[in-house]
Design a protein around this motif. Structure first.
Motif, short mmCIF file in Angstrom:
data_model
loop_
_atom_site.label_atom_id
_atom_site.label_comp_id
_atom_site.label_asym_id
_atom_site.label_seq_id
_atom_site.Cartn_x
_atom_site.Cartn_y
_atom_site.Cartn_z
N LYS A 63 13.91 -18.01 -11.67
CA LYS A 63 12.77 -18.73 -11.12
C LYS A 63 12.68 -20.10 -11.74
O LYS A 63 13.14 -20.33 -12.86
CB LYS A 63 11.48 -17.95 -11.40
N GLN A 72 2.78 -23.57 -6.63
CA GLN A 72 3.96 -22.82 -6.18
C GLN A 72 4.60 -23.50 -4.96
O GLN A 72 5.83 -23.64 -4.90
CB GLN A 72 3.56 -21.40 -5.83
N GLU A 73 3.80 -23.93 -4.01
CA GLU A 73 4.34 -24.58 -2.81
C GLU A 73 5.06 -25.87 -3.16
O GLU A 73 6.16 -26.14 -2.66
CB GLU A 73 3.22 -24.86 -1.81
N THR A 88 6.40 -26.72 -6.04
CA THR A 88 7.59 -26.41 -6.82
C THR A 88 8.70 -25.92 -5.89
O THR A 88 9.87 -26.31 -6.05
CB THR A 88 7.29 -25.35 -7.90
N GLN A 89 8.37 -25.11 -4.91
CA GLN A 89 9.37 -24.62 -3.96
C GLN A 89 9.96 -25.77 -3.14
O GLN A 89 11.15 -25.79 -2.85
CB GLN A 89 8.78 -23.57 -3.04
N ASP A 126 -2.96 -22.20 -8.01
CA ASP A 126 -1.66 -21.54 -8.23
C ASP A 126 -0.78 -21.63 -6.98
O ASP A 126 0.42 -21.89 -7.07
CB ASP A 126 -1.86 -20.08 -8.63
#
Length: 107
Positions: free
Chosen positions: A104, A87-88, A90-91, A83
């Motif tokens: 988001k 997340q990293e 995608t950011q 996860d």
């Protein structure tokens, strides 16, 4: 009209980046551990369990409950790592976007 064309180009570029991100994530592999490394679980980027490693010292009669708990803990560790990696990435992809507050990505 130029603004619309520019937005369409940006949307197409974002779509291509998202496809690349999805392929990158699918190729990920994370390993979670528990019990100081005596149990390990490997998950693919899609969250599929691909491998389990169990130290032979745990294969003793009467320690079934301990082994089960360690497998669950190792899976939770791997899932958390997966996860975080998603997340990293995608950011990184969305860092230049001007998204409205509270929105988001991916939606």
């Amino acid at each position: 009209m130029k603004d619309l064309m520019g937005m369409m180009k940006q949307a197409k570029a974002m779509q291509e980046k998202m496809q690349g991100l999805q392929e990158e994530i699918a190729g990920l592999e994370v390993v979670g551990q528990s019990g100081g490394g005596v149990v390990s679980v490997t998950l693919s980027g899609k969250g599929e369990l691909t491998a389990i490693g169990i130290d032979p010292s745990l294969l003793k009669e009467g320690e079934k409950d301990i082994l089960e708990d360690l497998v669950v803990a190792a899976h939770a560790d791997a899932k958390g790592k997966l996860d975080l990696a998603i997340q990293e990435r995608t950011q990184e992809l969305t860092s230049g976007l001007q998204l409205p507050g509270g929105m988001k990505f991916p939606f």
